[in-house]
Design an enzyme around this catalytic site. Sequence first.
Site, PDB file in Angstrom:
ATOM      1  N   ARG A 112      51.109 -41.630  16.426  1.00 36.13           N
ATOM      2  CA  ARG A 112      50.797 -41.656  14.997  1.00 36.13           C
ATOM      3  C   ARG A 112      49.522 -40.866  14.752  1.00 36.13           C
ATOM      4  NH1 ARG A 112      55.125 -42.337  14.280  1.00 36.13           N
ATOM      5  NH2 ARG A 112      56.325 -44.022  13.333  1.00 36.13           N
ATOM      6  N   GLU A 153      51.168 -35.143   6.696  1.00 40.06           N
ATOM      7  CA  GLU A 153      52.215 -34.217   7.093  1.00 40.06           C
ATOM      8  C   GLU A 153      53.099 -33.883   5.895  1.00 40.06           C
ATOM      9  OE1 GLU A 153      54.396 -35.846  10.389  1.00 40.06           O
ATOM     10  OE2 GLU A 153      52.601 -36.207  11.578  1.00 40.06           O
ATOM     11  N   HIS A 210      55.904 -32.554  14.282  1.00 36.00           N
ATOM     12  CA  HIS A 210      56.502 -33.904  14.398  1.00 36.00           C
ATOM     13  C   HIS A 210      57.953 -33.804  14.880  1.00 36.00           C
ATOM     14  CE1 HIS A 210      56.004 -38.241  12.742  1.00 36.00           C
ATOM     15  NE2 HIS A 210      56.765 -38.230  13.822  1.00 36.00           N
TER      16      HIS A 210
END
Length: 337
Positions: free
Chosen positions: A235, A264, A283
Site C-alpha cells: 500500500r 494513483e 500498480h
Amino acid sequence: MKPLVILAYKEYPDTAVEAEVLSVLDARIAQITDFTTDDGTAAAREADALMVTTRPVSAELLQLMPRCRIISRVGTGVDAIDIEAATRQGIWVSNVPDYAIDEVSTHALTLLLAHARRLPALLDSTRQGIWDYRIVPPIVRLKGQTLGVVGFGRIARALAVKARGLGLNVLAYDRYVPDGDVEAEGVRPVSFETLLRESDFVSLHTPLTDATRGLIDSQALALMKPTAFLINTARGALVDEDALLAALREGHIAGAALDVLQVEPPPADHPLMHEPRAWLTPHIGWYSEAASREMRVKGAEEVVRVLRGGEPRSRINQIEAAPMPVRTTDQFVETEI
C-alpha cells in the site's frame, strides 16, 4: 423482486465473469460509479449488494443503501471502506485476500533482481550504444545477501520461498505472527529495527492501518544500509514519500521500487516520477489474466453466500444477525480457477 447487485467499477470490458457467478441468484446487475446522479441514487436505494475495487465507500454512501447486505471488495485492501459504518448498518464487508499471491510475490522479486543486476541502467546504456558493463556500480553476488520482509502473510511467505531458492537469507518482522511460525518457513524473525539495519533489500507486505501508515518514515530510512533497496508492492501510504525522496536524493539508501503510491495515478509532476533512483510501476503487481478472473469470481461468490443467507468466506467484520436469504434459481457451486 430480483436482487440488485451494483458493480461500482468499470475496469473490465464486460460483466460476464460476475454475471456467470451471480446467475444462481437471478440477480440484476448494474455498473454504476457515480452515486450523485438521480439514477445512481435510485439504484443505491435498491441495491442488495455492492461490489467495489478501489473506490471509497463512505458512511454517507452507505446511508443511501438501506437494503445493502454486503460490500464485496474485489481485491485485498479495505482501507477505503468505512467498516465501522457498515457494521453499524448490518452490512458485511468481505475481500479476496488470496487471489494474486504468486503475481505480487513474483513482481517484488522481479524488482529485487532488476536492482541486483542493475538492469535499468544497463538497458538504457546499451540503447545509447554503450557496450560497457563498468558504467554501473560494482555488482554484489546475490547469494548470501539478505531480504527483509515487513509483514509475514501469504504474499511475504511466497516471496520468502522464492528468495531462499535463489540463495538469499530472509528476515521477517510481523508482530502478529508467532516466531515459531516464521522459523518453520526457514525465515529468521527479528525486530523491525533489526530488519532495517541488516537487510540488503526491504520488501513491504503489511496491510495499511492506523499503526502502519507512514511506517517507512525518515527514522526508518535512516536505519537502513546506504546500499539497501526498498520495495513496496503493498500500500502506498506505508511509505512517507517526502522522506523517501529526501533519502534517495541524499544517498541514505541506494534506491526504491514502488508499485503503489499514496495517490494513483500520480500527477505528472510527482517528484518520485522524475527521481532516477526511484522506479515506479503502475500498480501492476497483482495482475495476470488468471488473477483478474479469480478476483472477480471470488468477489461475486461472496455476494452469493450472503444473499443466500450465509456469511462471507473472507469477512472483514462481524454481523450479529444476518437477514433472511433471497430466493435463488439454482444450487450455488463455487467456480474453480
